[in-house]
Scaffold this motif. Structure first.
Motif, short mmCIF file in Angstrom:
data_model
loop_
_atom_site.label_atom_id
_atom_site.label_comp_id
_atom_site.label_asym_id
_atom_site.label_seq_id
_atom_site.Cartn_x
_atom_site.Cartn_y
_atom_site.Cartn_z
N GLY A 39 0.81 -1.21 0.00
CA GLY A 39 0.00 0.00 0.00
C GLY A 39 0.84 1.26 0.00
N ILE A 40 1.94 1.22 0.74
CA ILE A 40 2.83 2.39 0.77
C ILE A 40 3.55 2.55 -0.56
CG2 ILE A 40 4.95 3.30 1.82
CD1 ILE A 40 3.92 2.08 4.47
N TRP A 41 4.07 1.45 -1.09
CA TRP A 41 4.82 1.53 -2.36
C TRP A 41 3.93 1.97 -3.51
CZ3 TRP A 41 7.46 -3.80 -1.51
CH2 TRP A 41 8.59 -3.63 -0.71
N ARG A 42 2.69 1.49 -3.53
CA ARG A 42 1.76 1.83 -4.61
C ARG A 42 0.93 3.07 -4.32
NH1 ARG A 42 3.17 -0.85 -9.16
NH2 ARG A 42 3.66 -2.99 -8.64
N ARG A 43 1.13 3.66 -3.15
CA ARG A 43 0.38 4.83 -2.71
C ARG A 43 -1.13 4.58 -2.74
NH1 ARG A 43 3.81 10.09 -4.34
NH2 ARG A 43 5.82 9.17 -3.94
N ASN A 44 -1.50 3.42 -2.20
CA ASN A 44 -2.89 3.01 -2.14
C ASN A 44 -3.35 3.14 -0.69
OD1 ASN A 44 -5.32 1.63 -2.05
ND2 ASN A 44 -4.70 0.18 -3.63
N ALA A 45 -4.17 4.14 -0.42
CA ALA A 45 -4.60 4.43 0.94
C ALA A 45 -5.47 3.30 1.52
CB ALA A 45 -5.36 5.74 0.99
N THR A 46 -6.29 2.68 0.70
CA THR A 46 -7.16 1.61 1.18
C THR A 46 -6.35 0.43 1.66
OG1 THR A 46 -8.86 2.30 -0.39
CG2 THR A 46 -9.08 0.10 0.56
N CYS A 47 -5.39 0.03 0.87
CA CYS A 47 -4.50 -1.09 1.22
C CYS A 47 -3.77 -0.79 2.53
CB CYS A 47 -3.51 -1.28 0.09
SG CYS A 47 -3.16 -2.95 -0.33
N SER A 48 -3.22 0.38 2.63
CA SER A 48 -2.47 0.76 3.83
C SER A 48 -3.37 0.82 5.05
CB SER A 48 -1.80 2.11 3.62
OG SER A 48 -0.89 2.05 2.57
N ALA A 49 -4.57 1.34 4.89
CA ALA A 49 -5.49 1.46 6.02
C ALA A 49 -5.95 0.10 6.53
CB ALA A 49 -6.70 2.30 5.62
N VAL A 50 -6.27 -0.80 5.63
CA VAL A 50 -6.70 -2.14 6.04
C VAL A 50 -5.56 -2.85 6.77
CG1 VAL A 50 -7.33 -4.42 5.15
CG2 VAL A 50 -8.46 -2.39 4.27
N ALA A 51 -4.35 -2.74 6.23
CA ALA A 51 -3.21 -3.38 6.87
C ALA A 51 -2.92 -2.78 8.24
CB ALA A 51 -1.99 -3.26 5.97
N ALA A 52 -3.04 -1.47 8.35
CA ALA A 52 -2.79 -0.81 9.63
C ALA A 52 -3.82 -1.24 10.67
CB ALA A 52 -2.82 0.71 9.45
N ILE A 53 -5.06 -1.40 10.26
CA ILE A 53 -6.10 -1.84 11.20
C ILE A 53 -5.84 -3.26 11.66
CG2 ILE A 53 -8.55 -2.45 11.36
CD1 ILE A 53 -9.06 0.04 9.55
N VAL A 54 -5.46 -4.14 10.74
CA VAL A 54 -5.16 -5.53 11.10
C VAL A 54 -3.96 -5.58 12.05
CG1 VAL A 54 -4.38 -7.76 10.22
CG2 VAL A 54 -6.19 -6.52 9.04
N LEU A 55 -2.91 -4.82 11.74
CA LEU A 55 -1.73 -4.81 12.62
C LEU A 55 -2.09 -4.24 13.99
CD1 LEU A 55 1.07 -3.73 10.15
CD2 LEU A 55 0.84 -5.93 11.31
N ALA A 56 -2.89 -3.20 14.03
CA ALA A 56 -3.30 -2.63 15.32
C ALA A 56 -4.11 -3.64 16.13
CB ALA A 56 -4.11 -1.36 15.10
N ALA A 57 -4.97 -4.38 15.46
CA ALA A 57 -5.76 -5.40 16.16
C ALA A 57 -4.86 -6.52 16.70
CB ALA A 57 -6.80 -5.98 15.22
N LEU A 58 -3.85 -6.88 15.93
CA LEU A 58 -2.93 -7.92 16.41
C LEU A 58 -2.09 -7.43 17.58
CD1 LEU A 58 -1.63 -9.42 13.05
CD2 LEU A 58 -3.03 -10.56 14.75
N VAL A 59 -1.67 -6.20 17.54
CA VAL A 59 -0.82 -5.66 18.61
C VAL A 59 -1.62 -5.49 19.88
CG1 VAL A 59 0.50 -3.63 19.30
CG2 VAL A 59 0.83 -4.60 17.05
N THR A 60 -2.85 -5.03 19.79
CA THR A 60 -3.65 -4.77 20.98
C THR A 60 -4.48 -5.97 21.44
OG1 THR A 60 -5.47 -3.89 19.68
CG2 THR A 60 -3.81 -2.33 20.47
N ARG A 61 -4.40 -7.07 20.75
CA ARG A 61 -5.20 -8.24 21.11
C ARG A 61 -5.04 -8.65 22.56
NH1 ARG A 61 -4.50 -13.48 17.62
NH2 ARG A 61 -2.39 -12.71 17.84
#
Length: 64
Positions: A39-61
């Motif tokens: 998402g960062i390399w392709r400058r795709n905000a949707t891709c980056s946002a979904v990944a950030a949400i998943v990572l945040a959920a994993l970190v705060t689980r």
């Protein structure tokens, strides 16, 4: 030769981050990390946002 060494040094943090994500958060964390990087390399905000949400959920689980 110098270009190969520079590429190796540039990729070392990515490999370390990959190993950490795989060890700590499993396959889901690894896929979210790859999705974030794409998402960062392709400058795709949707891709980056979904990944950030998943990572945040994993970190705060454990805190939930």
């Amino acid at each position: 030769m110098l270009a190969t060494l520079i590429e190796l040094l540039r990729s070392t943090p990515a490999v370390a981050l990959h190993a950490l994500a795989q060890w700590r958060y499993g396959a889901t964390g690894l896929m979210a990390l790859v999705l974030l990087l794409v998402g960062i390399w392709r400058r795709n905000a949707t891709c980056s946002a979904v990944a950030a949400i998943v990572l945040a959920a994993l970190v705060t689980r454990p805190a939930l």
